[in-house]
Each structure stands twice: as structure tokens, then as C-alpha cells.
Motif scaffolding. Structure first.
Motif, PDB file in Angstrom:
ATOM      1  N   ALA A   1      30.987  54.806  44.610  1.00 44.62           N
ATOM      2  CA  ALA A   1      30.586  56.119  45.116  1.00 44.62           C
ATOM      3  C   ALA A   1      30.678  57.197  44.041  1.00 44.62           C
ATOM      4  O   ALA A   1      29.848  58.109  44.002  1.00 44.62           O
ATOM      5  CB  ALA A   1      31.448  56.499  46.322  1.00 44.62           C
ATOM      6  N   GLU A   2      31.671  57.081  43.160  1.00 44.20           N
ATOM      7  CA  GLU A   2      31.831  58.105  42.110  1.00 44.20           C
ATOM      8  C   GLU A   2      31.124  57.739  40.812  1.00 44.20           C
ATOM      9  O   GLU A   2      31.139  58.502  39.859  1.00 44.20           O
ATOM     10  CB  GLU A   2      33.300  58.418  41.866  1.00 44.20           C
ATOM     11  CG  GLU A   2      34.109  57.301  41.278  1.00 44.20           C
ATOM     12  CD  GLU A   2      35.592  57.617  41.154  1.00 44.20           C
ATOM     13  OE1 GLU A   2      36.231  57.041  40.245  1.00 44.20           O
ATOM     14  OE2 GLU A   2      36.124  58.412  41.946  1.00 44.20           O
ATOM     15  N   GLY A   3      30.531  56.559  40.764  1.00 41.12           N
ATOM     16  CA  GLY A   3      29.780  56.154  39.578  1.00 41.12           C
ATOM     17  C   GLY A   3      30.638  55.655  38.431  1.00 41.12           C
ATOM     18  O   GLY A   3      30.210  55.660  37.280  1.00 41.12           O
ATOM     19  N   THR A   4      31.838  55.203  38.727  1.00 32.68           N
ATOM     20  CA  THR A   4      32.749  54.674  37.705  1.00 32.68           C
ATOM     21  C   THR A   4      32.644  53.155  37.664  1.00 32.68           C
ATOM     22  O   THR A   4      32.744  52.506  38.703  1.00 32.68           O
ATOM     23  CB  THR A   4      34.210  55.062  38.024  1.00 32.68           C
ATOM     24  OG1 THR A   4      34.302  56.486  38.102  1.00 32.68           O
ATOM     25  CG2 THR A   4      35.159  54.550  36.949  1.00 32.68           C
ATOM     26  N   PRO A   5      32.441  52.579  36.487  1.00 26.75           N
ATOM     27  CA  PRO A   5      32.419  51.115  36.402  1.00 26.75           C
ATOM     28  C   PRO A   5      33.723  50.506  36.908  1.00 26.75           C
ATOM     29  O   PRO A   5      34.801  51.079  36.726  1.00 26.75           O
ATOM     30  CB  PRO A   5      32.241  50.842  34.904  1.00 26.75           C
ATOM     31  CG  PRO A   5      31.593  52.073  34.372  1.00 26.75           C
ATOM     32  CD  PRO A   5      32.177  53.201  35.192  1.00 26.75           C
ATOM     33  N   TYR A   6      33.611  49.347  37.539  1.00 30.36           N
ATOM     34  CA  TYR A   6      34.743  48.676  38.173  1.00 30.36           C
ATOM     35  C   TYR A   6      34.713  47.197  37.816  1.00 30.36           C
ATOM     36  O   TYR A   6      33.654  46.565  37.826  1.00 30.36           O
ATOM     37  CB  TYR A   6      34.633  48.850  39.683  1.00 30.36           C
ATOM     38  CG  TYR A   6      35.565  47.991  40.491  1.00 30.36           C
ATOM     39  CD1 TYR A   6      35.169  46.727  40.924  1.00 30.36           C
ATOM     40  CD2 TYR A   6      36.834  48.423  40.832  1.00 30.36           C
ATOM     41  CE1 TYR A   6      36.029  45.929  41.686  1.00 30.36           C
ATOM     42  CE2 TYR A   6      37.683  47.643  41.594  1.00 30.36           C
ATOM     43  CZ  TYR A   6      37.272  46.392  42.006  1.00 30.36           C
ATOM     44  OH  TYR A   6      38.120  45.611  42.745  1.00 30.36           O
ATOM     45  N   LEU A   7      35.879  46.649  37.508  1.00 30.84           N
ATOM     46  CA  LEU A   7      36.022  45.217  37.289  1.00 30.84           C
ATOM     47  C   LEU A   7      37.173  44.703  38.135  1.00 30.84           C
ATOM     48  O   LEU A   7      38.157  45.407  38.351  1.00 30.84           O
ATOM     49  CB  LEU A   7      36.347  44.898  35.820  1.00 30.84           C
ATOM     50  CG  LEU A   7      35.242  45.029  34.808  1.00 30.84           C
ATOM     51  CD1 LEU A   7      35.784  44.725  33.413  1.00 30.84           C
ATOM     52  CD2 LEU A   7      34.097  44.103  35.139  1.00 30.84           C
ATOM     53  N   ARG A   8      37.046  43.461  38.553  1.00 29.82           N
ATOM     54  CA  ARG A   8      38.110  42.802  39.299  1.00 29.82           C
ATOM     55  C   ARG A   8      38.435  41.491  38.609  1.00 29.82           C
ATOM     56  O   ARG A   8      37.543  40.733  38.248  1.00 29.82           O
ATOM     57  CB  ARG A   8      37.645  42.539  40.725  1.00 29.82           C
ATOM     58  CG  ARG A   8      38.610  41.724  41.547  1.00 29.82           C
ATOM     59  CD  ARG A   8      38.074  41.500  42.933  1.00 29.82           C
ATOM     60  NE  ARG A   8      38.116  42.772  43.661  1.00 29.82           N
ATOM     61  CZ  ARG A   8      37.717  42.929  44.905  1.00 29.82           C
ATOM     62  NH1 ARG A   8      37.218  41.912  45.575  1.00 29.82           N
ATOM     63  NH2 ARG A   8      37.810  44.093  45.502  1.00 29.82           N
ATOM     64  N   PHE A   9      39.727  41.247  38.413  1.00 30.44           N
ATOM     65  CA  PHE A   9      40.209  39.965  37.901  1.00 30.44           C
ATOM     66  C   PHE A   9      41.228  39.436  38.899  1.00 30.44           C
ATOM     67  O   PHE A   9      42.111  40.173  39.346  1.00 30.44           O
ATOM     68  CB  PHE A   9      40.893  40.123  36.535  1.00 30.44           C
ATOM     69  CG  PHE A   9      39.968  40.506  35.423  1.00 30.44           C
ATOM     70  CD1 PHE A   9      39.278  39.539  34.708  1.00 30.44           C
ATOM     71  CD2 PHE A   9      39.799  41.836  35.068  1.00 30.44           C
ATOM     72  CE1 PHE A   9      38.432  39.888  33.666  1.00 30.44           C
ATOM     73  CE2 PHE A   9      38.959  42.195  34.037  1.00 30.44           C
ATOM     74  CZ  PHE A   9      38.272  41.220  33.331  1.00 30.44           C
ATOM     75  N   TYR A  10      41.100  38.161  39.239  1.00 33.15           N
ATOM     76  CA  TYR A  10      42.093  37.519  40.102  1.00 33.15           C
ATOM     77  C   TYR A  10      43.164  36.900  39.215  1.00 33.15           C
ATOM     78  O   TYR A  10      42.862  36.167  38.288  1.00 33.15           O
ATOM     79  CB  TYR A  10      41.447  36.446  40.974  1.00 33.15           C
ATOM     80  CG  TYR A  10      40.468  37.011  41.968  1.00 33.15           C
ATOM     81  CD1 TYR A  10      40.911  37.760  43.057  1.00 33.15           C
ATOM     82  CD2 TYR A  10      39.106  36.815  41.812  1.00 33.15           C
ATOM     83  CE1 TYR A  10      40.020  38.288  43.975  1.00 33.15           C
ATOM     84  CE2 TYR A  10      38.210  37.338  42.730  1.00 33.15           C
ATOM     85  CZ  TYR A  10      38.671  38.076  43.799  1.00 33.15           C
ATOM     86  OH  TYR A  10      37.791  38.604  44.703  1.00 33.15           O
ATOM     87  N   TYR A  11      44.409  37.169  39.524  1.00 30.50           N
ATOM     88  CA  TYR A  11      45.502  36.652  38.700  1.00 30.50           C
ATOM     89  C   TYR A  11      46.035  35.310  39.192  1.00 30.50           C
ATOM     90  O   TYR A  11      46.864  34.700  38.520  1.00 30.50           O
ATOM     91  CB  TYR A  11      46.646  37.667  38.595  1.00 30.50           C
ATOM     92  CG  TYR A  11      47.277  38.076  39.906  1.00 30.50           C
ATOM     93  CD1 TYR A  11      48.169  37.250  40.572  1.00 30.50           C
ATOM     94  CD2 TYR A  11      46.993  39.312  40.473  1.00 30.50           C
ATOM     95  CE1 TYR A  11      48.749  37.628  41.771  1.00 30.50           C
ATOM     96  CE2 TYR A  11      47.570  39.707  41.668  1.00 30.50           C
ATOM     97  CZ  TYR A  11      48.441  38.856  42.314  1.00 30.50           C
ATOM     98  OH  TYR A  11      49.018  39.232  43.497  1.00 30.50           O
ATOM     99  N   ASP A  12      45.533  34.819  40.331  1.00 26.72           N
ATOM    100  CA  ASP A  12      46.086  33.585  40.883  1.00 26.72           C
ATOM    101  C   ASP A  12      45.013  32.613  41.381  1.00 26.72           C
ATOM    102  O   ASP A  12      45.274  31.791  42.237  1.00 26.72           O
ATOM    103  CB  ASP A  12      47.061  33.900  42.017  1.00 26.72           C
ATOM    104  CG  ASP A  12      46.402  34.620  43.188  1.00 26.72           C
ATOM    105  OD1 ASP A  12      45.225  35.032  43.075  1.00 26.72           O
ATOM    106  OD2 ASP A  12      47.063  34.795  44.224  1.00 26.72           O
ATOM    107  N   HIS A  13      43.823  32.687  40.833  1.00 27.00           N
ATOM    108  CA  HIS A  13      42.755  31.776  41.256  1.00 27.00           C
ATOM    109  C   HIS A  13      42.842  30.484  40.452  1.00 27.00           C
ATOM    110  O   HIS A  13      42.798  30.511  39.220  1.00 27.00           O
ATOM    111  CB  HIS A  13      41.382  32.429  41.065  1.00 27.00           C
ATOM    112  CG  HIS A  13      40.267  31.624  41.637  1.00 27.00           C
ATOM    113  ND1 HIS A  13      39.931  31.680  42.964  1.00 27.00           N
ATOM    114  CD2 HIS A  13      39.433  30.733  41.072  1.00 27.00           C
ATOM    115  CE1 HIS A  13      38.926  30.860  43.195  1.00 27.00           C
ATOM    116  NE2 HIS A  13      38.602  30.268  42.062  1.00 27.00           N
TER     117      HIS A  13
END
Length: 156
Positions: free
Chosen positions: A123-135
Motif C-alpha cells: 500500500a505504501e509502495g515499499t519493496p518487501y521480502l519474506r524469508f522463512y527461517y524454518d522451511h
């Protein structure tokens, strides 16, 4: 099969769908002792065996310390904040350049289904990344993490 057969129309169709999904995440040995990994978007990060490359599991600290060390060493032009979220089950790293928010990185369990932060960033136009630490099988190898962060920063 129960629920899956209801979704796919028959036990056979459900079994075929399960086999296809399973095949996506299996690794193959190419005969040289090096495993070839299946998931195309993270081929350099997925393996049943721990890679020789630096990763969050051979780092010698917590997963948060591992990601912080990458930011300090490979992204020195940025400052960042670290925030523990969801009663200690997740961490948010926010990168800034000259006071401007440049990227939000969420470190979370694969069992978490939270999407609020991602929605807020979108919504604010900020890039986002997600990393899973337990996959299982995802090592968060250094080159993979650095590559994804660089790519996300280039979207600005």
C-alpha cells in the motif's frame, strides 16, 4: 484422500496432484554427488543436504544475527532497524537510505500466515521480502539472500 478428492473430483486425480506437488520439491542426484534442486525460483537455495556455502544454519548465531550480518557486510550504504514481532516468532528488518525506507524484510516461520506487513508495504509502495527461517531444505544461503535483496532494491 477426503478433502483432496472433493477438490479434484476423484481419489486418482487427487493422488496425481499430490505427486506433481511432491515432485516439485524432490531433488535429483546428477551422478557427480551434487544435488540438483527442483524449485526453480530458489534453485540455488533448496537442497536436502546443507550446502558448503555460508547459510543461516552454519553461521554460528541466530537467524536474525545471520541476516543482520549480511546487511552490515553487503549493504553498508543502508542503515537498518530490527524489530521482533508476533511474540518473538518473527523479525522485521527495515533498510533505510538517508532516512528513506528502502526495503522491508520479514523473517518468519513457514507456519505463520500473516500477510499484514506485506499488505502495508504494498500500500505504501515499499519493496518487501519474506524469508522463512524454518522451511525444510531452504538454507537461506548467502548468495541467494544477497541476490534477492539486491533485486528488490533495484525495483526502486
Amino acid at each position: 484422500m477426503g478433502l483432496l478428492s472433493k477438490l479434484f473430483g476423484s481419489d486418482e486425480a487427487a493422488q496425481n496432484a499430490l505427486e506433481k506437488v511432491k515432485a516439485m520439491f524432490e531433488t535429483n542426484d546428477n551422478g557427480s554427488g551434487t544435488e540438483i534442486s527442483a524449485p526453480q525460483d530458489s534453485a540455488d537455495n533448496y537442497s536436502k543436504r546443507m550446502p558448503n556455502e555460508p547459510n543461516q544454519f552454519n553461521f554460528g548465531g541466530t537467524y536474525t544475527e545471520y541476516f543482520e550480518s549480511i546487511l552490515r557486510e553487503d549493504f553498508r550504504q543502508f542503515t537498518f532497524t530490527t524489530e521482533t514481532v508476533r511474540e518473538g516468532t518473527g523479525t522485521v528488518l527495515t533498510l533505510f537510505e538517508n532516512g528513506r525506507k528502502m526495503l522491508v524484510i520479514e523473517l518468519m516461520s513457514e507456519r505463520c500466515s500473516s500477510r499484514k506487513l506485506r499488505s502495508n508495504c504494498q500500500a505504501e509502495g515499499t519493496p518487501y521480502l519474506r524469508f522463512y527461517y524454518d522451511h525444510l531444505g531452504w538454507w537461506n544461503v548467502r548468495s541467494y539472500v544477497v541476490g534477492r535483496i539486491r533485486s528488490a532494491l533495484q525495483t526502486l
